[in-house]
Write a protein that holds these residues in place. Structure first.
Motif, PDB file in Angstrom:
ATOM      1  N   GLY A  57       0.789  -1.309  -0.033  1.00 31.80           N
ATOM      2  CA  GLY A  57      -0.001   0.099  -0.036  1.00 31.80           C
ATOM      3  C   GLY A  57       0.842   1.258   0.007  1.00 31.80           C
ATOM      4  O   GLY A  57       0.392   2.318   0.213  1.00 31.80           O
ATOM      5  N   LEU A  58       2.174   1.143  -0.192  1.00 29.25           N
ATOM      6  CA  LEU A  58       2.845   2.161   0.072  1.00 29.25           C
ATOM      7  C   LEU A  58       3.755   2.614  -1.417  1.00 29.25           C
ATOM      8  O   LEU A  58       3.918   1.975  -2.139  1.00 29.25           O
ATOM      9  CB  LEU A  58       4.229   1.986   1.067  1.00 29.25           C
ATOM     10  N   GLU A  59       4.045   3.864  -1.418  1.00 28.98           N
ATOM     11  CA  GLU A  59       5.024   4.348  -2.660  1.00 28.98           C
ATOM     12  C   GLU A  59       5.963   5.348  -1.851  1.00 28.98           C
ATOM     13  O   GLU A  59       5.513   5.983  -1.067  1.00 28.98           O
ATOM     14  CB  GLU A  59       4.348   4.721  -3.732  1.00 28.98           C
ATOM     15  N   PRO A  60       7.016   5.733  -2.734  1.00 31.19           N
ATOM     16  CA  PRO A  60       7.964   6.632  -2.176  1.00 31.19           C
ATOM     17  C   PRO A  60       7.145   8.036  -2.220  1.00 31.19           C
ATOM     18  O   PRO A  60       6.475   7.961  -3.134  1.00 31.19           O
ATOM     19  CB  PRO A  60       9.081   6.586  -2.904  1.00 31.19           C
ATOM     20  N   ILE A  61       7.827   8.810  -1.496  1.00 28.14           N
ATOM     21  CA  ILE A  61       7.491  10.388  -1.420  1.00 28.14           C
ATOM     22  C   ILE A  61       7.546  10.673  -2.870  1.00 28.14           C
ATOM     23  O   ILE A  61       6.898  11.764  -3.329  1.00 28.14           O
ATOM     24  CB  ILE A  61       7.990  11.128  -0.333  1.00 28.14           C
ATOM     25  N   MET A  62       8.634  10.515  -3.170  1.00 28.99           N
ATOM     26  CA  MET A  62       8.950  11.111  -4.822  1.00 28.99           C
ATOM     27  C   MET A  62       8.183  10.045  -5.942  1.00 28.99           C
ATOM     28  O   MET A  62       8.782   9.483  -6.609  1.00 28.99           O
ATOM     29  CB  MET A  62      10.505  10.806  -5.161  1.00 28.99           C
ATOM     30  N   THR A  63       6.794  10.345  -5.624  1.00 31.26           N
ATOM     31  CA  THR A  63       5.785   9.699  -6.589  1.00 31.26           C
ATOM     32  C   THR A  63       4.884  10.803  -6.979  1.00 31.26           C
ATOM     33  O   THR A  63       4.738  11.814  -6.398  1.00 31.26           O
ATOM     34  CB  THR A  63       4.885   8.625  -5.841  1.00 31.26           C
ATOM     35  N   ASN A  64       4.671  10.619  -8.303  1.00 29.25           N
ATOM     36  CA  ASN A  64       3.858  11.818  -9.046  1.00 29.25           C
ATOM     37  C   ASN A  64       2.472  12.032  -8.190  1.00 29.25           C
ATOM     38  O   ASN A  64       2.030  10.897  -7.975  1.00 29.25           O
ATOM     39  CB  ASN A  64       3.567  11.308 -10.516  1.00 29.25           C
ATOM     40  N   SER A  65       1.882  13.006  -8.105  1.00 26.37           N
ATOM     41  CA  SER A  65       0.519  13.173  -7.344  1.00 26.37           C
ATOM     42  C   SER A  65      -0.507  12.376  -7.883  1.00 26.37           C
ATOM     43  O   SER A  65      -1.331  11.988  -7.123  1.00 26.37           O
ATOM     44  CB  SER A  65       0.177  14.739  -7.574  1.00 26.37           C
ATOM     45  N   GLU A  66      -0.743  12.058  -9.001  1.00 17.74           N
ATOM     46  CA  GLU A  66      -1.678  11.258  -9.470  1.00 17.74           C
ATOM     47  C   GLU A  66      -1.710   9.747  -8.878  1.00 17.74           C
ATOM     48  O   GLU A  66      -2.757   8.908  -9.002  1.00 17.74           O
ATOM     49  CB  GLU A  66      -1.873  11.363 -10.899  1.00 17.74           C
ATOM     50  N   SER A  67      -0.413   9.323  -8.602  1.00 25.12           N
ATOM     51  CA  SER A  67      -0.199   7.900  -8.478  1.00 25.12           C
ATOM     52  C   SER A  67      -0.069   7.660  -6.815  1.00 25.12           C
ATOM     53  O   SER A  67       0.456   6.477  -6.510  1.00 25.12           O
ATOM     54  CB  SER A  67       0.953   7.319  -9.167  1.00 25.12           C
ATOM     55  N   ILE A  68      -0.592   8.522  -6.127  1.00 27.18           N
ATOM     56  CA  ILE A  68      -0.282   8.485  -4.623  1.00 27.18           C
ATOM     57  C   ILE A  68      -1.622   7.679  -4.040  1.00 27.18           C
ATOM     58  O   ILE A  68      -2.547   8.356  -4.440  1.00 27.18           O
ATOM     59  CB  ILE A  68       0.070   9.730  -3.972  1.00 27.18           C
ATOM     60  N   ARG A  69      -1.566   6.808  -3.219  1.00 26.79           N
ATOM     61  CA  ARG A  69      -2.765   6.358  -2.986  1.00 26.79           C
ATOM     62  C   ARG A  69      -3.240   6.837  -1.373  1.00 26.79           C
ATOM     63  O   ARG A  69      -4.241   7.159  -1.373  1.00 26.79           O
ATOM     64  CB  ARG A  69      -2.650   4.711  -2.737  1.00 26.79           C
ATOM     65  N   GLN A  70      -2.119   6.724  -0.539  1.00 25.86           N
ATOM     66  CA  GLN A  70      -2.522   7.415   0.767  1.00 25.86           C
ATOM     67  C   GLN A  70      -1.977   8.648   0.834  1.00 25.86           C
ATOM     68  O   GLN A  70      -0.859   9.011   1.385  1.00 25.86           O
ATOM     69  CB  GLN A  70      -2.065   6.388   1.859  1.00 25.86           C
ATOM     70  N   PHE A  71      -2.994   9.480   0.259  1.00 29.42           N
ATOM     71  CA  PHE A  71      -2.426  10.995  -0.138  1.00 29.42           C
ATOM     72  C   PHE A  71      -1.928  11.716   1.212  1.00 29.42           C
ATOM     73  O   PHE A  71      -0.903  12.483   1.124  1.00 29.42           O
ATOM     74  CB  PHE A  71      -3.531  11.746  -0.821  1.00 29.42           C
ATOM     75  N   GLY A  72      -2.767  11.823   2.077  1.00 29.81           N
ATOM     76  CA  GLY A  72      -2.334  12.747   3.350  1.00 29.81           C
ATOM     77  C   GLY A  72      -1.117  12.135   4.010  1.00 29.81           C
ATOM     78  O   GLY A  72      -0.355  12.839   4.443  1.00 29.81           O
ATOM     79  N   ASN A  73      -1.141  10.495   4.217  1.00 29.05           N
ATOM     80  CA  ASN A  73       0.116  10.144   4.830  1.00 29.05           C
ATOM     81  C   ASN A  73       1.561  10.002   3.891  1.00 29.05           C
ATOM     82  O   ASN A  73       2.389  10.541   4.540  1.00 29.05           O
ATOM     83  CB  ASN A  73      -0.009   8.545   5.120  1.00 29.05           C
ATOM     84  N   ASN A  74       1.153   9.936   2.618  1.00 31.22           N
ATOM     85  CA  ASN A  74       2.471   9.994   1.743  1.00 31.22           C
ATOM     86  C   ASN A  74       2.980  11.418   1.707  1.00 31.22           C
ATOM     87  O   ASN A  74       4.270  11.741   1.758  1.00 31.22           O
ATOM     88  CB  ASN A  74       1.997   9.356   0.474  1.00 31.22           C
ATOM     89  N   ALA A  75       2.006  12.282   1.178  1.00 30.78           N
ATOM     90  CA  ALA A  75       2.634  13.540   0.998  1.00 30.78           C
ATOM     91  C   ALA A  75       2.432  14.758   1.697  1.00 30.78           C
ATOM     92  O   ALA A  75       3.125  15.875   1.595  1.00 30.78           O
ATOM     93  CB  ALA A  75       1.755  14.001  -0.371  1.00 30.78           C
ATOM     94  N   TYR A  76       1.849  14.487   3.060  1.00 31.67           N
ATOM     95  CA  TYR A  76       1.909  15.439   3.964  1.00 31.67           C
ATOM     96  C   TYR A  76       2.481  14.902   5.525  1.00 31.67           C
ATOM     97  O   TYR A  76       3.501  15.461   5.558  1.00 31.67           O
ATOM     98  CB  TYR A  76       0.282  15.685   4.550  1.00 31.67           C
ATOM     99  N   GLY A  77       1.914  13.752   5.586  1.00 30.64           N
ATOM    100  CA  GLY A  77       2.617  13.336   6.981  1.00 30.64           C
ATOM    101  C   GLY A  77       3.894  12.875   6.902  1.00 30.64           C
ATOM    102  O   GLY A  77       4.606  13.259   7.874  1.00 30.64           O
ATOM    103  N   LYS A  78       4.281  12.213   5.899  1.00 29.83           N
ATOM    104  CA  LYS A  78       5.630  11.502   6.096  1.00 29.83           C
ATOM    105  C   LYS A  78       6.789  12.447   5.648  1.00 29.83           C
ATOM    106  O   LYS A  78       7.652  12.534   6.700  1.00 29.83           O
ATOM    107  CB  LYS A  78       5.549  10.286   5.120  1.00 29.83           C
ATOM    108  N   PRO A  79       6.577  13.455   4.932  1.00 30.28           N
ATOM    109  CA  PRO A  79       7.647  14.458   4.661  1.00 30.28           C
ATOM    110  C   PRO A  79       7.609  15.275   5.902  1.00 30.28           C
ATOM    111  O   PRO A  79       8.664  16.028   6.197  1.00 30.28           O
ATOM    112  CB  PRO A  79       7.165  15.323   3.415  1.00 30.28           C
ATOM    113  N   ALA A  80       6.440  15.763   6.384  1.00 31.56           N
ATOM    114  CA  ALA A  80       6.462  16.604   7.798  1.00 31.56           C
ATOM    115  C   ALA A  80       7.277  15.759   8.883  1.00 31.56           C
ATOM    116  O   ALA A  80       8.040  16.550   9.661  1.00 31.56           O
ATOM    117  CB  ALA A  80       4.937  16.974   8.078  1.00 31.56           C
ATOM    118  N   ALA A  81       7.108  14.643   9.008  1.00 30.93           N
ATOM    119  CA  ALA A  81       7.652  13.842   9.874  1.00 30.93           C
ATOM    120  C   ALA A  81       9.083  13.970   9.654  1.00 30.93           C
ATOM    121  O   ALA A  81      10.030  13.898  10.547  1.00 30.93           O
ATOM    122  CB  ALA A  81       7.097  12.383  10.202  1.00 30.93           C
TER     123      ALA A  81
END
Ligand SMILES: [Zn+2]
Length: 750
Positions: free
Chosen positions: A496-520
């Protein structure tokens, strides 16, 4: 954008088991590299674009850096009765690139809601066994909303029609002759569109209808054909707008005239040029008061006035004139229902207005918190980046929205009908306002490409949002930022995961991948890896280098290293380019005692190398080993070990001897690393008398061995306990192996 969606997807997408990660079997880790090479500290030459004259190896804009300019003169008129928007615009586009351009690309974002849009066709959907009647009706019975731009003409400066081609959300306009470096071209476009009811049809703009009083509240954005970005990285950034990946926009100056029913109150991007024509004398006087109020908001348009306006449905019109310089976009909020309050904020020697507009449905929450949160956010973000350069920041109440534009944003947080509200609603509102106002800095000013990289604005912004919330209230229940909050995501199934360096359209857990993980990740860099002083300087350097410019991930990664002397390639590689998680454990702790006697099998002769005699040897015997003899396990004293005592007496004066340390106990601690990430080892040692010591071993300790490393601790006191990462600051996904001696597993819900 879209905090609410982000939070919902966070809640919906965590597999139920992952909250109980300690009890459930571990997910399969991505295969761990066992070979010596490639090592996790190798430089990122394989991943980053080669530096050039546009973007330097230091992460700064290079001597050939350029960006395009798009200036707009726009006239729009709202048809409130039929919820349509009519517009004409003149775009003046300047080509600052060295190369000539054959055509221009414009963005027609409204077309994502057009009847022929491909967006609804790219989502897999199964037949739902239980479905709300309303949803069923919308899905299977009703005609699709007729959205999208209806373009009436595209003309050049002389009024001649220009040839254009629309491909979904992008429009290519042919140029009569190529646009050379330094040349400008003007084109005029006329259009209209049906405004979407965003609570039903979705979208980052639209209107909400209030059945009780028959009024609409409009939040208008992506309302005009907008220039796409052309730059040294993408050429034309003309990836389609599918709905998830947001926007890439050049900077420019805007003059926008907006005609609405005369009884509307409005806010929009930019400076209002004709306040005298659109405010009542009483509102003008109160606004003047607000400009001098630095400690609390002043109500400029009252709830009583709004209640009276709600009933009017004026047929006369008023035009509001706004002017904005150096912005990448423009947003409008207008309604008969708006209450308006404002206060002044001093930033870098100039005054900025913090403003809120909201219907009575937002009170009592909004009059109490919104403008104060706007003011706080501007101060907090400015202190971590640069002084907020625009004249104002507006927070607009819009049900279920969280969306940003320059100087204006939409925020949710509506009390129940009786005016009561939960802490969750209040804190959610404070979070979303902080977040959306914060977006002024990323990406409205530090203008990254949202269509490509969601994390560059959402991640950096979520990090600063957390910092700002902690400055608002150190006990604020932030839902993102602290390392431990990202553990459920990072320890979830790798499928269920992809790296942060993934295009916006291909992110599944948007909030965790693009907001939560880089913030952490940034929080960990600041608090644990780099320290606040070096991190803050580097982060500020990035913000200042790229304000009013278009940065890429490379520019961020490189600047953070360039300004701090921290080699962070291992960190970016692990956290941004893989889905590895951090798990470090204590494998074993062994006590050692010092002895004169050589243990069996250890030859003193063997210690002579290159014919150099190292002199008499001292031996370390492990507790419980074959060489351990009763009586050995006493606190070390160099007087008891003859060879050592002889050495000390022969080599040090009495004065020097008094300065020697005298450890009494020796412990060899072996750390293992089931996780794929390399991270610093934070060790908290508790001694028998309850005192504690903290040791931090940089991540580089793993550079020779990615599986396990050992350290010997020489101590004055008996160690009673060793804990790794006691404050859970490294997102270690399994804390059951973090303690020696092994303790009862603490509940995750503690
Ligand atoms: Zn956002």
């Amino acid at each position: 954008m879209r905090r609410i969606t982000a939070i919902l997807s966070f809640l919906l997408l965590i597999p139920a088991g992952s909250l109980l990660a300690q009890e459930t079997p571990k997910p399969p880790q991505t295969p761990k590299t066992q070979e010596r090479n490639p090592d996790k500290f190798r430089q990122m030459y394989d991943l980053l674009a080669t530096p050039n004259m546009y973007r330097t190896a230091s992460g700064a804009p290079g001597p050939e850096y350029y960006q395009q300019q798009a200036d707009y003169k726009i006239d729009v008129e709202l048809d409130d009765k039929n919820q349509k928007l009519y517009g004409t615009e003149t775009i003046t586009y300047t080509n600052n690139a060295k190369e000539a351009l054959d055509y221009l690309w414009l963005q027609l974002d409204q077309n994502e809601k057009a009847k022929n849009s491909n967006s609804p066709l790219i989502d897999s959907n199964k037949t739902n066994p239980a479905i709300a009647a309303e949803t069923f009706s919308r899905q299977y019975l009703e005609a699709r909303f007729d959205g999208g731009f209806k373009i009436e003409y595209v003309k050049d400066a002389q009024g001649n029609p220009m040839q254009y081609t629309v491909n979904q959300t992008m429009m290519r306009v042919e140029l009569p002759k190529v646009l050379q470096h330094g040349e400008k071209i003007s084109l005029s476009i006329k259009w209209w569109y049906n405004i979407n009811q965003y609570l039903l049809d979705g979208g980052r703009s639209g209107y909400e209808h209030f059945d009780k009083d028959g009024n609409n509240l409009y939040i208008i954005a992506q309302f005009y054909p907008r220039m796409a970005v052309y730059n040294d990285v993408e050429g034309w950034q003309n990836q389609q707008f599918w709905g998830a990946g947001e926007f890439a926009l050049p900077f420019g100056n805007f003059e926008v005239n907006i005609t609405v029913p005369a009884d509307h109150i409005m806010e929009a991007t930019g400076t209002l040029l004709n306040r005298n024509e659109v405010f009542t004398p009483a509102q003008l006087a109160r606004y003047a008061e607000a400009e001098k109020s630095f400690d609390k908001p002043v109500i400029v348009a009252t709830q009583a006035e709004a209640a009276a306006r709600e009933k009017g449905f004026a047929t006369t019109k008023k035009t509001w004139r706004f002017k904005a310089e150096n912005v990448r976009d423009f947003g409008i909020a207008t309604s008969r229902k708006f209450i308006y309050d404002a206060m002044a904020v001093k930033l870098g020697g100039k005054n900025v207005m913090a403003i809120s507009v909201y219907p009575k449905e937002g009170n009592p929450l909004w009059e109490q918190y919104s403008t104060r949160v706007v003011a706080h956010t501007l101060k907090s973000y400015s202190s971590h980046t640069f002084d907020f350069p625009y004249p104002k920041a507006v927070s607009v109440h819009a049900q279920d929205q969280g969306m940003e534009y320059p100087m204006i944003c939409w925020n949710w947080g509506r009390p129940d009908e009786d005016g009561s509200y939960t802490d969750r609603t209040k804190n959610g509102m404070i979070s979303v306002i902080t977040h959306e106002v914060g977006h002024n800095f990323f990406p409205m000013i530090v203008n990254s490409d949202e269509r490509q990289w969601t994390w560059m604005d959402e991640g950096l912004n979520s990090f600063l949002e957390y910092v700002a919330l902690m400055e608002w209230d150190p006990d604020f229940p932030a839902d993102r930022g602290p390392a431990k909050l990202i553990v459920p995501y990072m320890s979830g199934s790798q499928k269920g995961l992809e790296p942060i360096m993934t295009n916006s359209e291909s992110i599944r857990q948007f909030g965790n991948n693009a907001y939560g993980k880089p913030a952490a990740a940034l929080n960990i860099l600041r608090e644990t890896v780099m320290g606040r002083e070096l991190f803050d300087y580097a982060f500020k350097t990035y913000a200042n280098r790229w304000k009013f410019k278009h940065p890429t991930p490379e520019d961020f990664f490189r600047t953070m290293e360039d300004a701090s002397a921290f080699d962070l390639d291992w960190f970016w590689r692990g956290w941004f380019y893989t889905t590895d998680y951090n798990d470090i454990g204590i494998k074993e702790v062994k006590k050692y005692f010092v002895s004169n006697e050589a243990p069996k099998g250890v030859s003193t002769a063997g210690r002579k190398r290159r014919n150099q005699d190292h002199g008499p040897m001292v031996f370390m015997v492990a507790d419980g080993s074959a060489d351990f003899k009763p009586g050995m396990d006493k606190p070390f004293n160099s007087k008891d070990v003859k060879t050592l005592d002889d050495y000390v007496q022969a080599h040090f004066t009495k004065e020097e001897q008094a300065k020697l340390t005298s450890p009494k106990y020796f412990y060899q601690v072996t750390f293992n690393k089931p996780g794929g990430l390399v991270m610093p080892i934070i060790v908290e040692i508790t001694f028998e008398d309850g005192t504690k010591e903290r040791d931090v071993f940089p991540a580089q300790i793993w550079r020779m061995n990615d599986d396990e490393v050992s350290r010997t601790f020489a101590t004055q006191k008996v160690i009673s306990k060793i804990v790794i990462d006691p404050k859970q600051e490294t997102a270690d996904v399994d804390v059951s192996n973090n303690s020696w001696p092994k303790t009862e597993e603490k509940s995750k819900f503690d």
